[in-house]
Design an enzyme around this catalytic site. Structure first.
Site, mmCIF file in Angstrom:
data_model
loop_
_atom_site.group_PDB
_atom_site.id
_atom_site.type_symbol
_atom_site.label_atom_id
_atom_site.label_comp_id
_atom_site.label_asym_id
_atom_site.label_seq_id
_atom_site.Cartn_x
_atom_site.Cartn_y
_atom_site.Cartn_z
ATOM 1 C CG ASP A 28 -0.351 -0.338 2.497
ATOM 2 O OD1 ASP A 28 0.874 -0.562 2.526
ATOM 3 O OD2 ASP A 28 -1.075 -0.421 3.501
ATOM 4 N N GLY A 185 2.929 -0.645 12.047
ATOM 5 C CA GLY A 185 2.089 0.419 12.579
ATOM 6 C C GLY A 185 2.828 1.192 13.652
ATOM 7 C CG HIS A 212 7.658 -2.657 10.791
ATOM 8 N ND1 HIS A 212 7.071 -3.667 10.068
ATOM 9 C CD2 HIS A 212 7.874 -1.627 9.927
ATOM 10 C CE1 HIS A 212 6.929 -3.267 8.803
ATOM 11 N NE2 HIS A 212 7.411 -2.043 8.689
ATOM 12 C CD GLU A 215 10.149 3.001 10.739
ATOM 13 O OE1 GLU A 215 10.071 3.654 9.682
ATOM 14 O OE2 GLU A 215 9.342 2.103 11.042
#
Length: 374
Positions: A28, A185, A212, A215
């Site tokens: 996306d 997210g 993830h 970050e």
């Protein structure tokens, strides 16, 4: 920016033609701007720009606010237009075309099925639609004389409560294109420990995980990814450099002291899915500076970490894998051998069987050897 932009190394080596592996690539975040306009018009949605060029600039401007939450807001538009099977299949097919145009021969595309159910799709139907598009894209590339392989990484949103459901979905489709699991997210405040049941389930089914981490949050996030999430790779992981202290520099030699977490990641060759331009946009490297030359990528590379180069989000960041390699080469004076190592690192970390990784490695070496001999 276009993925077809040509970048060269000294000597005229075309970076776009080199075989590449993309491990951290959000579906996306990589829609073609014109496709977004087409799908928005069909769905009766208003876009923030009237032309593909203007929309491309809008994404980059919005995503460059210096924080991950601001960066993530740009996905609202893309997600809004991806609520039907036809839309998902179309963008997946186009994504494969764009990967091949970028010289990518193996990619893992990540996306969050739970965000695409507003139009009545089920989780399984959404995954099937994306797989249909990917397979059609692969067939298109092969008919054009190319070769590419693409797998799905199913992502659970870490602030939501559907991780176990998405983990079960991923395992259910493991023989139909899904190769791994991820959580993404808002990182800060939503640790992997919140989804321990999902990670337990995946471990029990021998299903690979990337998370993830490192970050928008620091070392605790990375530790949680490894020990609660059982991650085999770190999505970004750039802030692992916070566990590395530079003691002194003597000429070209840099002497450092690594903490236990950094040693753990390095000793076990846990791949870092670094995304240099994206890391600048989100402020992930603010502790070191605000230019690509300040990115700890080179420090991690020189210390022997399994660094890989990724785009994160092609449209949102306005980049390609070719462009990322060109930027790194300019910033750190990397040559063809360095770029080959980055691709071999990615191949070694790919969520695929050993024999397939070996074949991928052979293709990379053959492509770089041909470039060197040209």
């Amino acid at each position: 920016m276009s993925t077809s932009d040509n970048y060269t190394l000294p000597g005229g080596i075309n970076l776009r033609a080199l075989p590449k592996v993309s491990l951290h690539d959000h579906l996306d975040g990589g829609l073609r701007p014109q496709t977004i306009l087409d799908l928005a018009a069909a769905a009766g949605l208003e876009a923030p720009a009237n032309t593909a060029e203007e929309l491309a600039e809008w994404f980059i401007d919005q995503a460059s606010a210096g924080s991950l939450p601001a960066y993530l807001k740009t996905f609202d538009l893309a997600i809004a237009v991806l609520q039907t099977a036809d839309a998902l299949a179309r963008v997946a097919r186009e994504f494969v075309h764009d990967l091949a145009d970028d010289g990518v021969i193996y990619a893992e595309i990540r996306w969050a099925p739970e965000q695409h159910l507003r139009g009545g799709l089920t989780l399984d139907r959404a995954v099937e639609a994306v797989q249909q598009g990917l397979e059609r894209g692969v067939d298109d590339v092969r008919r054009a004389g190319g070769e590419i392989e693409v797998g799905q990484l199913l992502t659970a949103m870490r602030h939501a409560d559907r991780a176990l459901e998405i983990a079960e979905l991923a395992v259910r489709h493991r023989d139909h294109g899904v190769v791994g699991f991820d959580i993404a997210g808002a990182e800060d405040g939503f640790p992997p420990a919140r989804h321990r049941l999902a990670f337990d389930y995946l471990a029990q089914h021998y299903f690979p995980v990337t998370v993830h981490a490192g970050e928008a949050a620091g070392l605790d996030s990375i530790q949680g990814a490894l020990f609660d999430g059982r991650a085999l790779r770190l999505g970004h992981g750039v802030r692992l450099a916070e566990d590395i202290e530079v003691r002194r520099t003597e000429g070209d030699n840099v002497y450092v002291e690594m903490g236990e977490l950094a040693h753990w990641v390095n000793d076990r060759e846990i791949a870092l899915e670094l995304s240099p331009s994206s890391n600048l946009q989100t402020g992930a490297i603010d502790a070191w500076g605000d230019e690509l030359e300040d990115h700890p990528f080179d420090l991690l590379y020189q210390l022997g970490f399994r660094v890989t180069v990724n785009v994160d989000n092609r449209t949102v960041t306005g980049t390609s894998l070719t462009r990322e390699l060109a930027l790194l080469s300019a910033a750190f004076e990397y040559d063809l051998e360095d770029l080959e190592i980055f691709q071999l690192n990615a191949a070694a970390a790919a969520f695929m069987p050993t024999e397939d990784r070996e074949y991928l490695t052979e293709r990379i070496r053959a492509g770089f050897d041909a470039a060197a001999d040209a």
